[in-house]
Design a protein around this motif. Structure first.
Motif, mmCIF file in Angstrom:
data_model
loop_
_atom_site.group_PDB
_atom_site.id
_atom_site.type_symbol
_atom_site.label_atom_id
_atom_site.label_comp_id
_atom_site.label_asym_id
_atom_site.label_seq_id
_atom_site.Cartn_x
_atom_site.Cartn_y
_atom_site.Cartn_z
ATOM 1 N N HIS A 1 0.750 -0.736 -0.216
ATOM 2 C CA HIS A 1 0.537 -0.186 0.383
ATOM 3 C C HIS A 1 0.707 1.105 0.029
ATOM 4 O O HIS A 1 1.706 1.334 1.012
ATOM 5 N N GLY A 2 0.864 1.861 -0.809
ATOM 6 C CA GLY A 2 1.296 3.122 -0.519
ATOM 7 C C GLY A 2 3.105 3.643 -1.661
ATOM 8 O O GLY A 2 3.609 4.599 -1.700
ATOM 9 N N LEU A 3 3.016 2.696 -2.536
ATOM 10 C CA LEU A 3 4.337 2.278 -2.982
ATOM 11 C C LEU A 3 4.111 3.596 -4.315
ATOM 12 O O LEU A 3 3.121 3.469 -4.757
ATOM 13 N N PRO A 4 5.311 3.942 -4.352
ATOM 14 C CA PRO A 4 4.924 5.123 -5.869
ATOM 15 C C PRO A 4 4.901 4.689 -6.766
ATOM 16 O O PRO A 4 5.279 3.556 -7.070
ATOM 17 N N ASN A 5 4.132 4.861 -7.706
ATOM 18 C CA ASN A 5 4.016 4.460 -9.082
ATOM 19 C C ASN A 5 3.445 3.633 -9.398
ATOM 20 O O ASN A 5 4.119 2.277 -9.660
ATOM 21 N N HIS A 6 2.460 2.934 -8.272
ATOM 22 C CA HIS A 6 2.028 1.828 -7.677
ATOM 23 C C HIS A 6 1.072 1.673 -9.166
ATOM 24 O O HIS A 6 0.756 0.453 -9.372
ATOM 25 N N ARG A 7 0.165 2.260 -9.683
ATOM 26 C CA ARG A 7 -0.484 1.391 -10.997
ATOM 27 C C ARG A 7 0.431 1.150 -12.434
ATOM 28 O O ARG A 7 0.451 -0.264 -12.623
ATOM 29 N N ALA A 8 1.724 1.371 -12.494
ATOM 30 C CA ALA A 8 2.960 0.778 -13.213
ATOM 31 C C ALA A 8 3.207 0.051 -12.357
ATOM 32 O O ALA A 8 3.683 -1.036 -13.317
ATOM 33 N N LEU A 9 3.424 -0.169 -11.530
ATOM 34 C CA LEU A 9 4.702 -1.126 -10.208
ATOM 35 C C LEU A 9 3.205 -2.492 -10.645
ATOM 36 O O LEU A 9 3.440 -3.765 -10.430
ATOM 37 N N PHE A 10 2.041 -2.408 -10.714
ATOM 38 C CA PHE A 10 1.051 -3.276 -10.548
ATOM 39 C C PHE A 10 1.433 -4.169 -12.010
ATOM 40 O O PHE A 10 1.343 -5.778 -11.669
ATOM 41 N N GLU A 11 1.220 -2.667 -12.763
ATOM 42 C CA GLU A 11 1.162 -4.091 -14.553
ATOM 43 C C GLU A 11 2.613 -4.781 -14.604
ATOM 44 O O GLU A 11 2.527 -5.821 -14.634
ATOM 45 N N LYS A 12 3.497 -4.392 -13.696
ATOM 46 C CA LYS A 12 4.928 -4.675 -14.234
ATOM 47 C C LYS A 12 4.899 -6.413 -12.952
ATOM 48 O O LYS A 12 4.981 -7.321 -13.479
ATOM 49 N N LEU A 13 4.887 -6.053 -11.619
ATOM 50 C CA LEU A 13 3.827 -7.189 -10.760
ATOM 51 C C LEU A 13 3.621 -8.066 -11.974
ATOM 52 O O LEU A 13 3.433 -9.862 -11.685
ATOM 53 N N ARG A 14 2.129 -7.977 -12.469
ATOM 54 C CA ARG A 14 1.409 -8.743 -13.203
ATOM 55 C C ARG A 14 2.469 -9.660 -14.379
ATOM 56 O O ARG A 14 1.978 -11.084 -14.110
ATOM 57 N N ASP A 15 2.638 -9.155 -14.919
ATOM 58 C CA ASP A 15 4.029 -9.296 -16.083
ATOM 59 C C ASP A 15 4.915 -10.611 -15.465
ATOM 60 O O ASP A 15 5.369 -11.586 -15.464
ATOM 61 N N ALA A 16 5.715 -10.027 -14.233
ATOM 62 C CA ALA A 16 6.857 -11.197 -13.535
ATOM 63 C C ALA A 16 6.181 -11.999 -13.364
ATOM 64 O O ALA A 16 6.615 -13.014 -12.796
ATOM 65 N N VAL A 17 5.004 -12.366 -12.390
ATOM 66 C CA VAL A 17 4.312 -13.048 -11.658
ATOM 67 C C VAL A 17 4.057 -14.284 -12.649
ATOM 68 O O VAL A 17 3.829 -15.776 -12.733
ATOM 69 N N GLN A 18 3.138 -13.633 -13.883
ATOM 70 C CA GLN A 18 2.983 -15.114 -15.272
ATOM 71 C C GLN A 18 3.428 -15.834 -15.650
ATOM 72 O O GLN A 18 4.001 -17.062 -16.221
ATOM 73 N N ASP A 19 5.868 -14.862 -15.637
ATOM 74 C CA ASP A 19 6.912 -15.548 -16.104
ATOM 75 C C ASP A 19 6.939 -16.473 -15.773
ATOM 76 O O ASP A 19 7.930 -17.419 -15.737
ATOM 77 N N ALA A 20 7.029 -15.839 -13.835
ATOM 78 C CA ALA A 20 7.481 -16.876 -12.556
ATOM 79 C C ALA A 20 7.004 -18.278 -12.932
ATOM 80 O O ALA A 20 7.239 -19.070 -13.131
ATOM 81 N N ARG A 21 5.868 -18.146 -12.916
ATOM 82 C CA ARG A 21 5.185 -18.856 -12.855
ATOM 83 C C ARG A 21 4.976 -20.676 -14.648
ATOM 84 O O ARG A 21 5.035 -21.167 -14.184
ATOM 85 N N GLN A 22 5.006 -19.641 -15.327
ATOM 86 C CA GLN A 22 5.450 -20.232 -16.879
ATOM 87 C C GLN A 22 7.402 -21.729 -16.332
ATOM 88 O O GLN A 22 7.135 -22.049 -17.455
ATOM 89 N N THR A 23 8.016 -19.849 -15.644
ATOM 90 C CA THR A 23 9.296 -20.448 -16.259
ATOM 91 C C THR A 23 9.346 -21.877 -14.805
ATOM 92 O O THR A 23 9.789 -22.390 -15.657
ATOM 93 N N ASN A 24 8.638 -21.989 -14.087
ATOM 94 C CA ASN A 24 9.237 -22.384 -13.002
ATOM 95 C C ASN A 24 7.973 -23.787 -12.802
ATOM 96 O O ASN A 24 8.623 -24.398 -12.576
ATOM 97 N N ARG A 25 6.594 -23.169 -12.943
ATOM 98 C CA ARG A 25 5.512 -24.744 -13.334
ATOM 99 C C ARG A 25 5.848 -25.436 -12.284
ATOM 100 O O ARG A 25 6.105 -26.012 -11.877
ATOM 101 N N PRO A 26 6.062 -24.935 -10.573
ATOM 102 C CA PRO A 26 5.865 -25.750 -9.379
ATOM 103 C C PRO A 26 4.817 -26.602 -9.241
ATOM 104 O O PRO A 26 3.854 -26.298 -9.474
#
Length: 201
Positions: free
Chosen positions: A155-180
């Motif tokens: 909560h309250g991190l700078p550039n929160h909307r852009a960070l949300f989009e980057k995190l969403r993409d990073a989560v998808q990449d992490a799950r595609q790469t690791n497939r735990p």
């Protein structure tokens, strides 16, 4: 005479191909503290305590009850320790978000660090309350399979909307790469595709 058949072996569940963890992106998406407006509630609470104590000091002074002036002065300062503690708590809570994990450091006196691997994240949500919109804040919630703390709020991190989009993409990449494979009861659940495998003894 027929030859004896070899005993049949029971099938054993195998993890999906590519289930071994691979090194994800080490790019730092954010590192630092949240904006102080995210702790506005704490600051307002102790400011209100200070104002109420100051009003009491003024009332006592007007009544001429013979209370020493230094005591009245202390009443004006009663909320200062709370304000200072809120500030220290806020500035000592630090975040480091990369393409692999989210690390949260807590503690004014002692220190503790919590780490959430992004491949454990099931969903990423972004919300803004009316107050958040007025203050320019946003809330990113990571819903994960972590047993101790399944929901992590940023909560309250700078550039929160852009960070949300980057995190969403990073989560998808992490799950595609690791497939735990997550353990659910006595079954193994492929976190990528949802296919289940019975644990065989």
């Amino acid at each position: 005479m027929t030859e004896p058949q070899p005993p049949q072996t029971r099938p054993v569940a195998q993890p999906p191909q590519g289930s071994m963890a691979q090194p994800g992106s080490g790019e730092v998406l954010f590192e630092g503290i949240a904006k102080h407006s995210a702790s506005l509630g704490g600051y307002l609470k102790w400011t209100l305590v200070t104002l109420v104590a100051g009003a009491i000091a003024i009332f006592i002074n007007m009544m001429e009850w013979g209370v020493p002036g230094w005591i009245l002065g202390l009443l004006w300062l009663v909320g200062v320790p709370g304000l200072a503690w809120t500030y220290l708590e806020h500035t000592s809570t630090k975040f480091k978000i990369t393409g692999r994990r989210v690390e949260t450091e807590h503690g004014v006196l002692g220190k503790s660090v919590d780490s959430l691997e992004l491949w454990r994240v099931l969903d990423v949500k972004y919300t803004q309350s009316v107050l958040d919109r007025l203050l320019g804040n946003g809330r990113i919630t990571l819903i994960s399979t972590d047993q101790s703390d399944p929901n992590l709020d940023l909560h309250g991190l700078p550039n929160h909307r852009a960070l949300f989009e980057k995190l969403r993409d990073a989560v998808q990449d992490a799950r595609q790469t690791n497939r735990p494979m997550e353990l659910v009861g006595n079954q193994e659940l492929d976190a990528q595709g949802g296919q289940t495998f019975e644990q065989l003894s």
